[in-house]
Design a protein around this motif. Structure first.
Motif, PDB file in Angstrom:
ATOM      1  N   VAL A  45       4.434   9.808  -7.975  1.00 54.08           N
ATOM      2  CA  VAL A  45       5.364   9.817  -6.847  1.00 54.08           C
ATOM      3  C   VAL A  45       4.591   9.217  -5.682  1.00 54.08           C
ATOM      4  N   LEU A  46       5.149   8.139  -5.110  1.00 55.09           N
ATOM      5  CA  LEU A  46       4.457   7.393  -4.066  1.00 55.09           C
ATOM      6  C   LEU A  46       5.281   7.374  -2.786  1.00 55.09           C
ATOM      7  N   ARG A  47       4.563   7.159  -1.688  1.00 55.05           N
ATOM      8  CA  ARG A  47       5.216   6.945  -0.400  1.00 55.05           C
ATOM      9  C   ARG A  47       4.621   5.705   0.238  1.00 55.05           C
ATOM     10  N   PRO A  48       5.462   4.752   0.671  1.00 56.47           N
ATOM     11  CA  PRO A  48       4.907   3.589   1.372  1.00 56.47           C
ATOM     12  C   PRO A  48       4.022   4.034   2.523  1.00 56.47           C
ATOM     13  N   GLU A  49       2.904   3.358   2.707  1.00 54.26           N
ATOM     14  CA  GLU A  49       1.937   3.774   3.720  1.00 54.26           C
ATOM     15  C   GLU A  49       2.594   3.859   5.102  1.00 54.26           C
ATOM     16  N   GLN A  50       3.540   2.957   5.360  1.00 52.70           N
ATOM     17  CA  GLN A  50       4.193   2.950   6.660  1.00 52.70           C
ATOM     18  C   GLN A  50       5.608   3.532   6.601  1.00 52.70           C
ATOM     19  N   GLY A  51       5.924   4.264   5.529  1.00 45.92           N
ATOM     20  CA  GLY A  51       7.265   4.807   5.390  1.00 45.92           C
ATOM     21  C   GLY A  51       7.272   6.322   5.294  1.00 45.92           C
ATOM     22  N   ASN A  73       9.996   8.001   3.097  1.00 44.30           N
ATOM     23  CA  ASN A  73      10.624   8.420   1.853  1.00 44.30           C
ATOM     24  C   ASN A  73       9.734   8.129   0.655  1.00 44.30           C
ATOM     25  N   THR A  74       9.835   8.969  -0.362  1.00 43.59           N
ATOM     26  CA  THR A  74       9.051   8.784  -1.579  1.00 43.59           C
ATOM     27  C   THR A  74       9.866   8.055  -2.637  1.00 43.59           C
ATOM     28  N   ILE A  75       9.166   7.527  -3.637  1.00 44.49           N
ATOM     29  CA  ILE A  75       9.812   6.831  -4.741  1.00 44.49           C
ATOM     30  C   ILE A  75       9.011   7.072  -6.012  1.00 44.49           C
ATOM     31  N   ASP A  76       9.690   7.220  -7.127  1.00 45.72           N
ATOM     32  CA  ASP A  76       9.016   7.386  -8.419  1.00 45.72           C
ATOM     33  C   ASP A  76       8.384   6.084  -8.852  1.00 45.72           C
ATOM     34  N   ALA A  77       7.286   6.197  -9.571  1.00 43.30           N
ATOM     35  CA  ALA A  77       6.592   5.006 -10.087  1.00 43.30           C
ATOM     36  C   ALA A  77       5.960   5.346 -11.414  1.00 43.30           C
ATOM     37  N   ILE A  78       5.786   4.337 -12.237  1.00 41.12           N
ATOM     38  CA  ILE A  78       5.083   4.524 -13.506  1.00 41.12           C
ATOM     39  C   ILE A  78       4.172   3.331 -13.759  1.00 41.12           C
ATOM     40  N   ALA A  79       2.957   3.637 -14.204  1.00 35.93           N
ATOM     41  CA  ALA A  79       1.971   2.602 -14.557  1.00 35.93           C
ATOM     42  C   ALA A  79       1.707   2.742 -16.051  1.00 35.93           C
ATOM     43  N   PHE A  80       2.271   1.838 -16.835  1.00 33.23           N
ATOM     44  CA  PHE A  80       2.145   1.932 -18.284  1.00 33.23           C
ATOM     45  C   PHE A  80       0.709   1.645 -18.720  1.00 33.23           C
ATOM     46  N   LYS A 139       0.842  -1.198   0.000  1.00 37.71           N
ATOM     47  CA  LYS A 139       0.000   0.000   0.000  1.00 37.71           C
ATOM     48  C   LYS A 139       0.876   1.247   0.000  1.00 37.71           C
ATOM     49  N   PHE A 140       0.453   2.232  -0.804  1.00 33.67           N
ATOM     50  CA  PHE A 140       1.210   3.464  -0.964  1.00 33.67           C
ATOM     51  C   PHE A 140       0.276   4.668  -0.929  1.00 33.67           C
ATOM     52  N   VAL A 141       0.823   5.789  -0.495  1.00 34.92           N
ATOM     53  CA  VAL A 141       0.112   7.067  -0.541  1.00 34.92           C
ATOM     54  C   VAL A 141       0.543   7.800  -1.808  1.00 34.92           C
ATOM     55  N   VAL A 142      -0.430   8.313  -2.562  1.00 37.02           N
ATOM     56  CA  VAL A 142      -0.132   9.037  -3.802  1.00 37.02           C
ATOM     57  C   VAL A 142       0.234  10.483  -3.449  1.00 37.02           C
ATOM     58  N   ILE A 143       1.469  10.846  -3.720  1.00 35.61           N
ATOM     59  CA  ILE A 143       1.928  12.206  -3.466  1.00 35.61           C
ATOM     60  C   ILE A 143       1.604  13.107  -4.652  1.00 35.61           C
ATOM     61  N   SER A 144       1.830  12.587  -5.857  1.00 35.09           N
ATOM     62  CA  SER A 144       1.491  13.334  -7.080  1.00 35.09           C
ATOM     63  C   SER A 144       1.364  12.359  -8.233  1.00 35.09           C
ATOM     64  N   HIS A 145       0.719  12.823  -9.315  1.00 36.35           N
ATOM     65  CA  HIS A 145       0.612  11.987 -10.514  1.00 36.35           C
ATOM     66  C   HIS A 145       0.367  12.864 -11.729  1.00 36.35           C
ATOM     67  N   ARG A 146       0.797  12.379 -12.882  1.00 34.09           N
ATOM     68  CA  ARG A 146       0.585  13.080 -14.146  1.00 34.09           C
ATOM     69  C   ARG A 146       0.663  12.083 -15.288  1.00 34.09           C
ATOM     70  N   VAL A 147       0.097  12.470 -16.430  1.00 30.83           N
ATOM     71  CA  VAL A 147       0.111  11.621 -17.614  1.00 30.83           C
ATOM     72  C   VAL A 147       1.343  11.947 -18.445  1.00 30.83           C
ATOM     73  N   VAL A 202      -4.819   6.416  -0.968  1.00 31.92           N
ATOM     74  CA  VAL A 202      -4.034   5.214  -0.659  1.00 31.92           C
ATOM     75  C   VAL A 202      -4.384   4.157  -1.696  1.00 31.92           C
ATOM     76  N   ILE A 203      -3.359   3.617  -2.337  1.00 30.99           N
ATOM     77  CA  ILE A 203      -3.577   2.592  -3.347  1.00 30.99           C
ATOM     78  C   ILE A 203      -2.911   1.291  -2.916  1.00 30.99           C
ATOM     79  N   GLU A 204      -3.480   0.180  -3.366  1.00 29.81           N
ATOM     80  CA  GLU A 204      -2.837  -1.120  -3.214  1.00 29.81           C
ATOM     81  C   GLU A 204      -2.281  -1.488  -4.571  1.00 29.81           C
ATOM     82  N   ALA A 205      -0.983  -1.676  -4.655  1.00 31.89           N
ATOM     83  CA  ALA A 205      -0.320  -1.848  -5.949  1.00 31.89           C
ATOM     84  C   ALA A 205       0.443  -3.157  -6.020  1.00 31.89           C
ATOM     85  N   ALA A 206       0.444  -3.738  -7.217  1.00 33.65           N
ATOM     86  CA  ALA A 206       1.352  -4.832  -7.553  1.00 33.65           C
ATOM     87  C   ALA A 206       2.431  -4.209  -8.427  1.00 33.65           C
ATOM     88  N   TYR A 207       3.686  -4.397  -8.046  1.00 38.58           N
ATOM     89  CA  TYR A 207       4.743  -3.635  -8.701  1.00 38.58           C
ATOM     90  C   TYR A 207       6.044  -4.428  -8.791  1.00 38.58           C
TER      91      TYR A 207
END
Length: 576
Positions: free
Chosen positions: A517-523, A525-532, A500-508, A545-550
Motif C-alpha cells: 500500500v503506497l502513498r504518493p510522496e506529495q499526495g 490518498n493511498t493506492i494498492d500496488a504489487i511488485a511481481f 516517489k511513494f511512501v510505503v504504508i504497508s507491505h506483505r508477501v 520512500v521508494i522511487e518506482a517505475a510502474y
C-alpha cells in the motif's frame, strides 16, 4: 539488474487535440503525431494488393480447389504457427474446401520448418498442394523434396529470408527483397490472413460461392486467432498490427471467439469481457506454446479447431497442466543457469554475449530460459540443449535493443565457415544448431561479434518512462482509459510511469510477489500496488520512500474494480 529510468523526450509535434493529456503524452512519445495514426478502423488496414506474391499464391490455391485437390497445411510448433494453421483450416473449410488437413512437425523429431523428413510424412496423405504457415522461407531441401514428388508448394512466412529463396511455386512473405508491403511486422498468422482475404476476393469475383450456394465467409470472424498469434509472437505493433489485434480482442470480448480461445481464457481465470492484449501474451500464449514445448503442437491446434466448448475445455485443461509442468522445468533450469553464471560480473572480463548449456536441459524450454537470463543480465543470451542428433546442440537466442540477432549469427557464420550448422530468426530472437565440440569456439566467436556491435551504454539496462503522474491522476478512470486506448506490446509499449511513494504497508503474497500500500510522496490518498517476483525486498521499512517505475492498471477482484500500480522495479530513496 536495476535499470536506469529514462523518460521519453517530450515533443510538441503533431496534433492530438481532444485526447486526455496523459494519453496525448503517451501517444506522442510513440511517434503518433496525428489522430488518424491512432485510429483502429479496419478501413485503415493496408490492402492485400500491396503484399507481394499474392496473385500467384491465390491462383495456385484456386486451381487446386477447382480440381477438388487435397491441401495440406504445414505449421510450426509455437502459438503463431498454431493460430496460423487453425486460421487456414477454418477459413478454407468456410470457403468450401473439403480436402484440407494439417501436419505440424514435432519439435523433437523433425525440428523446425518444412524438412525433407516432414515432407515424407506429408506424402502419405497424398496432398496436391502444401501450404506452409509461419515457416518455409529457409526450407530449401524440404521444398525440393516436395517438388520432386510432384507436390506443389506455397510458402507463407514472415521470417527473414536468406540470400536465396526456396524453389516454391509461390511465396508470400512481406520481408522478401523487393516486396513493398508497408508493414514488415506481420506475424505468420497475419500473412495467412492477408492470403485468405485475397483468396476470398478472387473466389467472389469468379462466382465460386454463388455457384456452390456457399455464404461468402466474413474473415473478420477469424480475427481472434490473428490477435492471439500476433501478440504471442511478440511482433512489433505498428498501426496495421494494432488494427488486427484490436478487432480480434473486440470479438473475444463480445463472445464471438472460437471455443478454444474461450476455454483457454477460462482455465487461465481470465474474464473474456475485459480481455486485453497482455492476456494473450502472458496467459493464453504460454498455455498454447506448452504443447509445442513439451508434447505436440497438434494438441494446441485441435483446441483452436474444436467447435464445441467441452472438447475445447478438456484440451485446454491438458494444456494448462503442460504449462504448469513447463514452469517447474523452467524454474530448475533457471536456477542451474544462475549458479553457473555466479562468476559473471559486469567487469571487463565478463562475456557480453552469453552462451549457457547443461546436458540435461529440456530443448523445448531453452527459449524461455534465454529470455529470463537476458532480462537479468541485460545481455544477448543463447541457451543450448542437446539435440536428438548425437553430437549436435540446438540453441535458442534472445537479444537486447541494439543487436540484431539473426544478422549477428550471419556474421559469425561468415567469419567462421562450418561453425554454425544452420540458423534463422528475427532481430530479437533466433534459433541455431552447432556441434557439441564447437560450443567453446562458438561462444568465443559470438562474444567477439557481440562486442563489435554493442558499447557500454547499450549494456546499461534502461526503463523508458512516460514521466510522472499527479496524485489526482492515480484513478480508476485513467487506468481504464489507458487499458482500452490501444493494444500495447512490442514496439508500442504499455504506458509506464515513474515517481516517489511512501510505503504504508507491505506483505508477501504467492510466496514471491510483494503486495504494498503506497502513498504518493506529495499526495494524501493511498493506492494498492504489487511488485511481481520481488518478494526479496521484504526488508523494506514502513514509511520508507521508494522511487518506482510502474504501470497504472485495473484490478478486478470479486466483482470489484479498483486502480492498482504494477511496479516494474523500485529502489529505496536514501535521504540527502
Amino acid at each position: 539488474m536495476i535499470k536506469k529510468i529514462i523518460r521519453y523526450q517530450e515533443t510538441n509535434d503533431g496534433d492530438l487535440n481532444g485526447l486526455h493529456p496523459v494519453l496525448n503524452r503517451v501517444f506522442s512519445s510513440r511517434k503518433i503525431t496525428a489522430l488518424e495514426e491512432a485510429e483502429l478502423g479496419m478501413e485503415r488496414l493496408h490492402p492485400p494488393a500491396r503484399l507481394g506474391g499474392l496473385d500467384r499464391a491465390v491462383a495456385l490455391i484456386e486451381q487446386v480447389m477447382a480440381e477438388s485437390g487435397r491441401i495440406l497445411v504445414i505449421g510450426d510448433f509455437d502459438a503463431d504457427g498454431a493460430t496460423s494453421c487453425a486460421l487456414a483450416i477454418r477459413a478454407l473449410r468456410a470457403m468450401g474446401v473439403d480436402n484440407v488437413g494439417y501436419l505440424v512437425p514435432n519439435r523433437f523429431e523433425y525440428g523446425y520448418g518444412l524438412t525433407p523428413e516432414i515432407v515424407q510424412d506429408a506424402l502419405a496423405r497424398q496432398p496436391d498442394l502444401i501450404i506452409t504457415v509461419d515457416n518455409g522461407i529457409s526450407s530449401h531441401d524440404g521444398v525440393a523434396a516436395a517438388k520432386t514428388a510432384g507436390v506443389k508448394v506455397l510458402v507463407t512466412d514472415h521470417h527473414l529470408p536468406g540470400a536465396e529463396l526456396p524453389a516454391a511455386d509461390a511465396i508470400v512473405n512481406p520481408n522478401c527483397s523487393g516486396d513493398d508491403f508497408p508493414s514488415k511486422n506481420l506475424a505468420g498468422v497475419g500473412v495467412v490472413f492477408y492470403l485468405l482475404a485475397a483468396l476470398r476476393t478472387r473466389l467472389s469475383k469468379s462466382g465460386w460461392f454463388q455457384d456452390r450456394v456457399i455464404t461468402v465467409p466474413n474473415l473478420a470472424a477469424f480475427l481472434d486467432l490473428v490477435a492471439l498469434g500476433s501478440v504471442a509472437d511478440v511482433v512489433p505493433l505498428d498501426q496495421n498490427n494494432r488494427i488486427l489485434i484490436h478487432h480480434g480482442l473486440q470479438r473475444i470480448r463480445a463472445g464471438k471467439c472460437c471455443m478454444g480461445i474461450q476455454a483457454l481464457l477460462d482455465v487461465a481465470g481470465k474474464n473474456r469481457g475485459s480481455c486485453i492484449a497482455s492476456d494473450m501474451g502472458f496467459s493464453i500464449g504460454p498455455r498454447l506454446n506448452a504443447a509445442g514445448r513439451l508434447d505436440d503442437m497438434a494438441l494446441g491446434i485441435e483446441c483452436l479447431l474444436a467447435d464445441d466448448y467441452q472438447t475445447a475445455r478438456d484440451i485446454a485443461q491438458t494444456l494448462d497442466s503442460l504449462n504448469r509442468q513447463r514452469r517447474e522445468i523452467e524454474a530448475g533450469m533457471q536456477q542451474q543457469a544462475l549458479e553457473a553464471l555466479e562468476s559473471i560480473t559486469l567487469g571487463d572480463n565478463a562475456p557480453v554475449g552469453i552462451c549457457i548449456y547443461q546436458p540435461d536441459w529440456h530443448q523445448g524450454i531453452i527459449g524461455i530460459l534465454a529470455a529470463r537470463i537476458k532480462e537479468r543480465f541485460h545481455r544477448p543470451v543463447i541457451a543450448f540443449a542437446q539435440a536428438e542428433e548425437e553430437g549436435v546442440l540446438k540453441g535458442s537466442a534472445r537479444s537486447i535493443p541494439g543487436l540484431h540477432m539473426r544478422d549477428t549469427l550471419d556474421e559469425v557464420a561468415t567469419a567462421n565457415p562450418g561453425l554454425i550448422l544452420k540458423f534463422g530468426g528475427h532481430a530479437g530472437a533466433a534459433g541455431l544448431s552447432i556441434r557439441t565440440d564447437d560450443l567453446s569456439s562458438f561462444s568465443s566467436a559470438f562474444d567477439e561479434h557481440v562486442r563489435m556491435r554493442l558499447d557500454d551504454a547499450a549494456l546499461q539496462g534502461v526503463i523508458l518512462s512516460d514521466g510522472p503522474l499527479e496524485p489526482n491522476q492515480l484513478t480508476l478512470e485513467l487506468a481504464t482509459l489507458l487499458r482500452e486506448a490501444s493494444p500495447w506490446g512490442q514496439g508500442f509499449p504499455e504506458p509506464l510511469f515513474d515517481g516517489k511513494f511512501v510505503v504504508i504497508s507491505h506483505r508477501v503474497v504467492g510466496e514471491k510477489h510483494l503486495k504494498m500500500v503506497l502513498r504518493p510522496e506529495q499526495g494524501k490518498n493511498t493506492i494498492d500496488a504489487i511488485a511481481f517476483n520481488q518478494a526479496e525486498a521484504t526488508t523494506l521499512d514502513r514509511d520508507a520512500v521508494i522511487e518506482a517505475a510502474y504501470r497504472l492498471d485495473v484490478n478486478e477482484y470479486m466483482g470489484r474494480r479498483s486502480a492498482q500500480l504494477i511496479v516494474e522495479q523500485f529502489e529505496t530513496v536514501i535521504p540527502a
